[in-house]
Design an enzyme around this catalytic site. Sequence first.
Site, PDB file in Angstrom:
ATOM      1  N   SER A  99       0.800  -1.287  -0.023  1.00 13.38           N
ATOM      2  CA  SER A  99       0.104   0.020   0.035  1.00 13.38           C
ATOM      3  C   SER A  99       0.675   1.467   0.056  1.00 13.38           C
ATOM      4  CB  SER A  99      -0.875  -0.039   1.282  1.00 13.38           C
ATOM      5  OG  SER A  99      -0.177   0.120   2.556  1.00 13.38           O
ATOM      6  N   HIS A 124       1.550  16.312  15.493  1.00 11.19           N
ATOM      7  CA  HIS A 124       1.472  14.860  15.262  1.00 11.19           C
ATOM      8  C   HIS A 124       1.253  14.279  13.926  1.00 11.19           C
ATOM      9  CE1 HIS A 124      -0.142  10.790  15.999  1.00 11.19           C
ATOM     10  NE2 HIS A 124       0.468  10.814  17.121  1.00 11.19           N
ATOM     11  N   PRO A 125       2.218  13.226  13.456  1.00 11.39           N
ATOM     12  CA  PRO A 125       2.108  12.735  11.974  1.00 11.39           C
ATOM     13  C   PRO A 125       0.830  12.133  11.466  1.00 11.39           C
ATOM     14  CG  PRO A 125       3.487  11.392  13.396  1.00 11.39           C
ATOM     15  CD  PRO A 125       2.997  12.417  14.461  1.00 11.39           C
ATOM     16  N   SER A 135      -2.984   6.012   3.764  1.00 14.33           N
ATOM     17  CA  SER A 135      -2.252   5.922   2.655  1.00 14.33           C
ATOM     18  C   SER A 135      -2.955   5.364   1.670  1.00 14.33           C
ATOM     19  CB  SER A 135      -1.299   4.749   3.212  1.00 14.33           C
ATOM     20  OG  SER A 135      -0.592   5.141   4.568  1.00 14.33           O
ATOM     21  N   THR A 182      12.664  -1.935 -47.798  1.00 15.39           N
ATOM     22  CA  THR A 182      11.586  -2.889 -47.012  1.00 15.39           C
ATOM     23  C   THR A 182      12.302  -4.191 -46.832  1.00 15.39           C
ATOM     24  OG1 THR A 182      10.663  -3.514 -49.003  1.00 15.39           O
ATOM     25  CG2 THR A 182       9.932  -1.712 -48.014  1.00 15.39           C
ATOM     26  N   HIS A 183      12.239  -4.778 -45.895  1.00 14.11           N
ATOM     27  CA  HIS A 183      12.622  -6.295 -45.513  1.00 14.11           C
ATOM     28  C   HIS A 183      14.331  -6.227 -45.431  1.00 14.11           C
ATOM     29  CE1 HIS A 183       9.026  -8.207 -45.930  1.00 14.11           C
ATOM     30  NE2 HIS A 183       8.495  -7.668 -47.131  1.00 14.11           N
ATOM     31  N   SER A 313      36.361   1.113 -29.242  1.00 17.66           N
ATOM     32  CA  SER A 313      37.045  -0.239 -29.110  1.00 17.66           C
ATOM     33  C   SER A 313      38.272  -0.006 -28.190  1.00 17.66           C
ATOM     34  CB  SER A 313      37.201  -0.871 -30.496  1.00 17.66           C
ATOM     35  OG  SER A 313      38.009  -2.137 -30.001  1.00 17.66           O
ATOM     36  N   LYS A 319      38.005   2.936 -34.392  1.00 17.64           N
ATOM     37  CA  LYS A 319      36.732   2.496 -34.278  1.00 17.64           C
ATOM     38  C   LYS A 319      35.821   3.209 -33.642  1.00 17.64           C
ATOM     39  CE  LYS A 319      33.871  -1.698 -34.247  1.00 17.64           C
ATOM     40  NZ  LYS A 319      32.797  -1.514 -33.527  1.00 17.64           N
ATOM     41  N   GLU A 326      22.620   3.371 -29.505  1.00 13.81           N
ATOM     42  CA  GLU A 326      22.434   2.238 -28.569  1.00 13.81           C
ATOM     43  C   GLU A 326      22.091   2.630 -27.040  1.00 13.81           C
ATOM     44  OE1 GLU A 326      26.336   0.318 -30.779  1.00 13.81           O
ATOM     45  OE2 GLU A 326      26.641   1.078 -28.657  1.00 13.81           O
TER      46      GLU A 326
END
Length: 460
Positions: A99, A124-125, A135, A182-183, A313, A319, A326
């Site tokens: 909860s 007082h809380p 809650s 495509t593909h 790298s 590189k 990423e």
Amino acid sequence: MADKTRIEHDSMGELRVPTEALFAAQTQRAVVNFPISGLRMPRAFIRALGLLKGAAAEANAGLSLLPKNAATAIARAANEVARGEHDAHFPIDVFQTGSGTSSNMNANEVIATLASRQLKKRVHPNDHVNLGQSSNDVIPTAIQVAAALEWHEHLRPALKHLKATIDRRGKSLGKVVKTGRTHLMDAMPLTLEQELSAWSAQLASAIERLDDSAKRLQRLPLGGTAIGTGINADPRFGKRAVAILRAQTKVKFSQATNLFEGIAAQDAAVEFSGQLNALAIALTKISNDLRWMNSGPLAGLGEIELPALQPGSSIMPGKVNPVIPEAMVMVCAQVIGNHTTITFAGASGNFQLNVMLPVIAHNLLQSLELLANASRLLADKAIAGFRVRHDRINEALARNPILATALNPVIGYEAAAAIAKRAYKENRPVLDVAVEMTSLGEPTLRKLLDPKSLAKGGIG
């Protein structure tokens, strides 16, 4: 916290608490009970708790249920919590009571301590800070307030910035014609502006969907207290406190029309997470397109060159990797996983209460934060600065056998297919092969096969 302790007590008895801690016994019990992950409740959630407690104190004072001096002290302390001045005193693990009672009492105790110091008498809380609340309505409300604020203040502006960056780059690249795919195979040509316009449209749709979901996220169950009936709260309290939140945050919060739903179910959070999940899919697609277009630089597509940000790298000199896309894809993977958790958690309500609220808060707010931060990085460190490699684009375009598709209406599909296959087999431009295999003549064929004329339309 220091090694020295003091004695505090709650309804279960006495307990030792670190001397310097602003919290008291109930928070300490949760610290002892849940040494699970080391993950604390998110900053955005603590902020929302502070805003909520301040609004509650102001509402109760307006209803003459809380002395004005006490309400002022509570509101001042709550605002300090909202600003992050006391985050060290919110030590409870995410994996706690379902909860979120421990986190609610954590806020109540910290704010009560600060307010007591201001007034030089006990606040007082439960009786004062938590007046008119449970809650069970506070934690769902805090989740929704935190998520709505993160959307309006961080993620939405970040997505608008990313979209504007894409639009600006696209507009500058309207004359660059490239091979479509495509593909992952060669297809008809399009301009880079057209390609980027698809990304822009994905983001526009994502913003529209999230805006729509946010309307339901902004309907708060505050005032329902324990199960939705509003026990121990003035019937006017919830609407007053929500109105104060709305005025303070400039977000269109309203009290939920059915408080039972807002406490028993987390459908609004699940729905909003679902739209973040859809956004993550879109951002994964955009990032992977960038990675493919940048691939190479010699053996890949090599259509663009992303900004070089760091060595790629530890063993291969020179590189350079597409680190920002990423990072974005990893963020999206995390968001998709978070949504799975939120989905399961959302299904874990029984009767009048959901009992996985803290983990919903953690995952939902993490998704918002990650997507906002990564979207700005993708805009500023990838899309804004990539360089177009015109030579590679033009070379691939000139030899694209699929351009023969434009000849279908004139010579028919089978004849066009024969031209395409021969062009591919002999590694020659389609135009040259078509001149040999048709009687249309070179001027006509140049017009029919002109990539610029073929790359038209598609943008409303």
